[in-house]
Design a protein around this motif. Structure first.
Motif, PDB file in Angstrom:
ATOM      1  N   LEU A  82      54.259  41.061  69.111  1.00 29.23           N
ATOM      2  CA  LEU A  82      53.280  40.363  69.951  1.00 29.23           C
ATOM      3  C   LEU A  82      53.247  38.865  69.663  1.00 29.23           C
ATOM      4  CD1 LEU A  82      50.319  42.890  69.971  1.00 29.23           C
ATOM      5  CD2 LEU A  82      51.941  42.385  71.806  1.00 29.23           C
ATOM      6  N   THR A  83      53.873  38.469  68.564  1.00 30.58           N
ATOM      7  CA  THR A  83      53.989  37.043  68.259  1.00 30.58           C
ATOM      8  C   THR A  83      54.801  36.318  69.338  1.00 30.58           C
ATOM      9  OG1 THR A  83      53.840  37.456  65.901  1.00 30.58           O
ATOM     10  CG2 THR A  83      54.974  35.452  66.529  1.00 30.58           C
ATOM     11  N   PHE A  84      55.679  37.057  69.986  1.00 36.64           N
ATOM     12  CA  PHE A  84      56.641  36.394  70.871  1.00 36.64           C
ATOM     13  C   PHE A  84      56.177  36.401  72.322  1.00 36.64           C
ATOM     14  CE2 PHE A  84      58.760  37.934  67.100  1.00 36.64           C
ATOM     15  CZ  PHE A  84      59.190  36.710  66.598  1.00 36.64           C
ATOM     16  N   PRO A  85      56.175  35.240  72.952  1.00 37.41           N
ATOM     17  CA  PRO A  85      55.658  35.139  74.318  1.00 37.41           C
ATOM     18  C   PRO A  85      56.508  35.921  75.323  1.00 37.41           C
ATOM     19  CG  PRO A  85      56.803  33.132  73.696  1.00 37.41           C
ATOM     20  CD  PRO A  85      56.720  33.973  72.459  1.00 37.41           C
ATOM     21  N   GLU A  86      55.874  36.339  76.380  1.00 38.59           N
ATOM     22  CA  GLU A  86      56.610  37.051  77.437  1.00 38.59           C
ATOM     23  C   GLU A  86      57.275  36.011  78.336  1.00 38.59           C
ATOM     24  OE1 GLU A  86      54.419  40.062  79.431  1.00 38.59           O
ATOM     25  OE2 GLU A  86      53.901  41.087  77.576  1.00 38.59           O
ATOM     26  N   ALA A  87      58.164  35.275  77.738  1.00 36.86           N
ATOM     27  CA  ALA A  87      58.759  34.135  78.439  1.00 36.86           C
ATOM     28  C   ALA A  87      59.930  34.585  79.308  1.00 36.86           C
ATOM     29  CB  ALA A  87      59.215  33.105  77.422  1.00 36.86           C
ATOM     30  N   LYS A  88      60.271  33.729  80.258  1.00 37.23           N
ATOM     31  CA  LYS A  88      61.347  34.060  81.199  1.00 37.23           C
ATOM     32  C   LYS A  88      62.718  33.816  80.579  1.00 37.23           C
ATOM     33  CE  LYS A  88      57.959  34.804  83.780  1.00 37.23           C
ATOM     34  NZ  LYS A  88      57.121  35.238  82.672  1.00 37.23           N
ATOM     35  N   PHE A  89      62.765  32.785  79.763  1.00 40.14           N
ATOM     36  CA  PHE A  89      64.039  32.388  79.164  1.00 40.14           C
ATOM     37  C   PHE A  89      63.692  31.592  77.916  1.00 40.14           C
ATOM     38  CE2 PHE A  89      67.966  30.296  78.399  1.00 40.14           C
ATOM     39  CZ  PHE A  89      68.964  30.915  79.133  1.00 40.14           C
ATOM     40  N   ILE A  90      64.232  32.019  76.794  1.00 36.60           N
ATOM     41  CA  ILE A  90      63.912  31.331  75.547  1.00 36.60           C
ATOM     42  C   ILE A  90      65.141  30.515  75.169  1.00 36.60           C
ATOM     43  CG2 ILE A  90      63.281  31.608  73.105  1.00 36.60           C
ATOM     44  CD1 ILE A  90      62.629  34.388  75.627  1.00 36.60           C
ATOM     45  N   SER A  91      65.071  29.218  75.333  1.00 35.03           N
ATOM     46  CA  SER A  91      66.256  28.415  75.047  1.00 35.03           C
ATOM     47  C   SER A  91      66.260  27.916  73.604  1.00 35.03           C
ATOM     48  CB  SER A  91      66.381  27.252  76.023  1.00 35.03           C
ATOM     49  OG  SER A  91      65.132  26.709  76.280  1.00 35.03           O
TER      50      SER A  91
END
Ligand code: BMA
Length: 956
Positions: free
Chosen positions: A592-601
């Motif tokens: 849950l620490t990690f965002p539900e991002a579209k693309f992690i660059s």
């Protein structure tokens, strides 16, 4: 026309008959001296001042040894360094046609031929032509002296910044002696000035090529070509019909008219022959001329596919460039490139189902070394959820890869095989993209050629990073010329699918008090630089349809393809665009620490280099985790504390039981570094699993992970997965498993009552998998038995999708276990099979390793060591008991461990698997792939193995 003869010309080759190589290798005797001439020595060109000083013994020790960076800081502080060479000119040349051509001139230089100033340069990334004033040399005879004087990179940018009308800030890296550097006022690798993972050597030098060029027929030098392509995909997406328009770039053109015949061959077949006129009439002769040829078509071509999606088909395109009336054959020039045909688009479609608000603030937190109040929390007011993913040849591609930084501080000692090794490592770790980050250097041609051949996609950034930049005319025209030069060179590489304008410079508007207080001014500067300059320069060379343009990373996505239409807020939101995610305070093993991002660059966590990497650059006194050396080497504020806290959350730290008079025993240090590497890999693994699981989530639709950072520039703490010298850290091995095309992965919050098992399939077709889940006692000596089986099932997973396979109630599972399991005495093992692609077993740990009861004395044995080939050796590993994080390492070769100048030398290589949970009694057949020749006896001598049980955590 006066007959031209630079005396070297006589010996030379067809295309190069017109060009004289002025490198050391070609026999030119270069001298280097400090400005005051107190130091004078032989120089190597290409090369940098530091390496010449090393060769001459002026710098006696390896610059990476201990604190030598500081000791050697006098080198860039010298007022200037002077390169000199006597050119042996025979008869005087026709001035109209003679040029000096230089690339990689690093950086602020004044160039003289005898006492005549040819010009000044201020950009290490440009290609310069200087007309040679040969007629004026009559007084000096036929042996003029070429002199290149390079100003101190310490004082030059500071001077520029001082004279600029207002403050233009750049990030200042912690613990870097050279800060503040004003690096944003100089067109030189940003990381040369020090970074949060690297030293500040600020090397100067002639790092590219130096040559004299002459065209007898006024046609100039055929510098480069690009090939604009528009492709129609046919035949079920495997082939295409392509329309091609060649554009030629000519340097060193005279002011007379010349007629040229240009011929284009594809795979040796002639497709186009055209007559063109070139001249520099009405143009400064130092500038380039562009000529566009007519369009021609190829039908039924095979497409270039990224790794994992098909073959990266390449075609050989040769262009001949000849005067219409050649004096001799040697006046014809030609250039050959391997070119692939593919389409690429960035899909940004509204995601109706995405949440309207987010709990995650995807900003950088307080990780920078400037005050926290320079990091305003971004409130996400009007998020417009949208996808952000790449389609190549109409196929959605889940991007898996990492960010690439310069391989070494001294670029001239990096070879093509070093670059190859890094790209091959990335490929072996199942990466399909590498991001060439904007704080370093544009890579040499061979890097992109290899990427083309391997199907490795490249996200190429313009070298502008973590700063605001000036916008005076001189600076902007300098960047314009640089981008043109680089795009001419890079355009034909199919591997480059994304062009990025900068790294973090949009989000940086929120970092500095100046730009927070006077936002409009710096936004105007931003538009001038990226929209009016960088974007336009790209357009002049290749238009804007050849690849994806992203003006900054992270971004909130584009609202249109026009570079002027931007959303000037929330540059790093998880709802749209790409994010850079750094969070050093939350638990990195909690998904849950990690965002539900579209693309992690970008995202990541630090680890130190290994004991083996530190060994050659330290003395005994340095080998403690709180030594002066370890403090000094850390360039990320609070980095060492964050590392320790991260380990301490999950593992018991090693203790010293028998500290003698010398202080801590070295074993403790070694064990700490081992744990650090393991913990780093656990953090990334949690994130990788999570983001891959989110690919089919309608609201998240995560479609890319580029972690920070692939490689290292020296032996120091950093976010890297590979060490300087080429060893893979534990992270690189877990990445190799996590990035496999098909994975079965757990998903569970530490300590929670349940966990899930997910399947992810990155292949384009559906696959059938079978899988089993076991609950295994740590003490079990026979494993994956029927008694331990919790579930056995089969499932089909759609092409390009993720799927929740099953959900487990941990308490129930434990209560019904045959072995009376508890969270601290058992672990979960997920094993699966799929005919299309191997699936690595994935453990799920029910408790932290602080509480876990491992069986000691794993008794790990290595047997059956066999030579497979010159560079590969097979062997078998068996542990008697379940052994987490089994880690194999090649120790330093006694005969070369003190030689740290090899970038990827004796220690480079990787095991087919490593950093894995070795199940009791299981035979693991492994292979070690060495970057250099390796014999069985040396391998056996150098191999070392351990597991978590080797860490001493109590003295009783
Ligand atoms: C990103 C990169 C680098 C940096 C890394 C870790 O911002 O672009 O500038 O090294 O974070 O802080």
């Amino acid at each position: 026309m006066r007959q031209v003869l630079l005396s070297f010309l006589s010996s030379l080759l067809s295309y190069h008959a017109l060009e004289v190589d002025l490198s050391t290798k070609a026999g030119v005797d270069w001298k280097l001296s400090s400005c005051d001439r107190s130091i004078s020595l032989s120089a190597e060109v290409p090369g940098v001042v530091h390496t010449d000083l090393m060769t001459a013994g002026v710098i006696e020790e390896d610059p990476y040894f201990r604190f030598n960076e500081i000791k050697q800081s006098w080198v860039p502080k010298e007022e200037c360094w002077r390169y000199e060479a006597i050119l042996k000119l025979g008869e005087l040349a026709a001035e109209e046609n003679s040029f000096l051509r230089i690339t990689g001139l690093d950086t602020a230089a004044t160039i003289f031929l005898d006492n005549i100033e040819l010009g000044k340069t201020t950009n290490a990334f440009r290609t310069y032509y200087f007309p040679l004033p040969l007629a004026d040399l009559s007084t000096s005879g036929s042996n003029p002296k070429l002199m290149i004087e390079i100003a101190s990179p310490v004082s030059y940018p500071k001077e520029r910044a001082k004279n600029y009308p207002y403050s233009v800030p750049a990030t200042e890296n912690y613990n870097v002696w050279a800060e503040p550097t004003s690096r944003n006022f100089m067109r030189k690798a940003g990381s040369d000035f020090g970074w949060d993972w690297g030293p500040a050597f600020l090397p100067s030098g002639l790092t590219g090529s130096v040559s004299a060029f002459q065209s007898l027929t006024d046609i100039g030098r055929f510098e480069d070509f690009v090939m604009l392509q528009s492709l129609d995909i046919i035949d079920g997406a495997s082939k295409g019909n392509v329309a091609l328009v060649p554009r030629l770039r000519i340097g060193g053109v005279s002011s007379k008219h010349a007629t040229v015949i240009a011929k284009v061959f594809v795979n040796e077949e002639l497709y186009l022959s055209e007559q063109i006129e070139v001249s520099a009439i009405n143009k400064p002769r130092s500038m380039f001329v562009t000529q566009q040829l007519s369009e021609f078509n190829l039908s039924g071509v095979d497409l270039w596919f990224p790794r994992g999606f098909g073959r990266p088909a390449l075609y050989t395109v040769k262009i001949q460039y000849c005067p219409v009336h050649p004096i001799s054959e040697s006046e014809c020039q030609e250039m050959t490139k391997r070119i692939g045909f593919r389409t690429v688009e960035l899909v940004q479609e509204p995601l109706e189902s995405a949440r309207e608000a987010t709990s995650h603030n995807v900003s950088r937190g307080s990780s920078r070394s400037y005050p926290d109040d320079a990091h305003p929390t971004l409130q996400l007011t009007n998020p417009t959820p949208a996808s952000f993913y790449l389609k190549v040849n109409n196929i959605p591609v889940f991007v898996k890869g990492a960010n690439f930084i310069p391989i070494d501080v001294f670029t001239s000692r990096v070879t093509a095989s070093d670059r190859k090794y890094i790209l091959e490592s990335a490929a072996a770790a199942h990466m399909n993209m590498v991001r060439v980050w904007g704080g370093g250097i544009y890579q040499p041609d061979d890097f992109y050629e290899m990427a083309d051949e391997m199907g490795m996609m490249i996200w190429e950034e313009v070298m502008l990073a973590c700063a605001l930049y000036p916008r005076d005319d001189e600076f902007l025209s300098n960047v314009f010329a640089e981008v043109e030069d680089q795009i001419w060179r890079l355009s034909t590489h199919s591997s480059i699918v994304v062009l990025g304008g900068n790294n973090e410079n949009e989000v940086a508007l929120g970092w500095f008090s100046e730009s927070i207080a006077n936002r409009d001014l710096y936004v105007a500067d931003y538009v001038k630089l990226y929209a009016d300059t960088v974007y336009k320069a790209i357009g002049t060379v290749e238009g804007h349809s050849q690849r994806v343009w992203v003006d900054s990373s992270p971004s909130n996505g584009l609202i249109s393809t026009s570079p002027y239409d931007k959303i000037w807020e929330h540059a790093s939101t998880e709802l749209a665009g790409d994010v850079h995610f750094y969070d050093y305070s939350s638990d990195c093993e909690n998904y849950l620490t990690f965002p539900e991002a579209k693309f992690i660059s970008e995202f990541g966590y630090q680890s130190h280099a290994s004991y083996l990497a530190y060994e050659p650059v330290t003395v005994t006194a340095d080998r403690h985790r709180d030594s002066e050396f370890m403090q000094y080497r850390q360039r990320h504020q609070n980095g060492n504390e964050q590392i320790e806290a991260m380990i301490d959350r999950h593992f018991s730290l090693p203790v010293e039981c028998d500290a003698g008079s010398e202080g801590r025993p070295m074993g403790t240090f070694d064990q700490y570094l081992y744990l650090n590497g393991i913990q780093q890999s656990r953090c990334y693994e949690t994130a990788f699993d999570r983001w891959r699981q989110l690919r089919s989530s309608p609201s998240a639709m995560t479609m890319g992970i580029l972690y920070w950072q692939l490689n290292d520039i020296w032996q120091g703490p950093s976010w890297s997965s590979m060490e300087w010298g080429g060893r893979w850290k534990p992270l690189m091995y877990s990445t190799r498993r996590s990035f496999a095309p098909i994975v079965l992965t757990p998903s569970g919050i530490p300590g929670a009552d349940n966990f899930e098992v997910w399947g992810v399939n990155d292949l384009t077709k559906d696959v059938d998998i079978s899988y089993s889940v076991y609950l295994v006692p740590w003490s079990a000596s026979s494993v994956l038995t029927k008694d331990q089986l919790v579930l056995s099932a089969a499932q089909s997973i759609g092409g390009g999708s993720s799927l929740l396979l099953s959900d487990f109630d941990i308490n129930k599972m434990i209560a019904t276990s045959a072995d009376k399991c508890s969270r601290s005495t058992c672990f979960v093992m997920i094993v699966g099979e799929c005919p299309e692609s191997p699936i690595a077993p994935a453990p799920f740990f029910l408790d932290t390793f602080k509480n876990t009861k491992l069986v000691s004395n794993p008794n790990i044995s290595i047997s059956n060591i066999e030579q497979l080939s010159d560079r590969s050796i097979s062997f078998t590993v068996v542990a008697d008991v379940n052994s987490p994080f089994l880690f194999l390492e090649m120790t330093n070769d006694a005969k070369s461990s003190s030689d740290t100048t090899g970038v990827n030398g004796d220690n480079a290589g990787w095991f087919s698997d490593n950093n894995f949970l070795a199940l009791a009694g299981t035979k693991y057949e492994l292979v070690y792939n060495s970057a250099v020749s390796l014999r069985v006896n040396s391998f056996s001598r150098r191999l070392q193995v351990r597991s978590l049980q080797s860490v001493v955590t109590s003295c009783s």
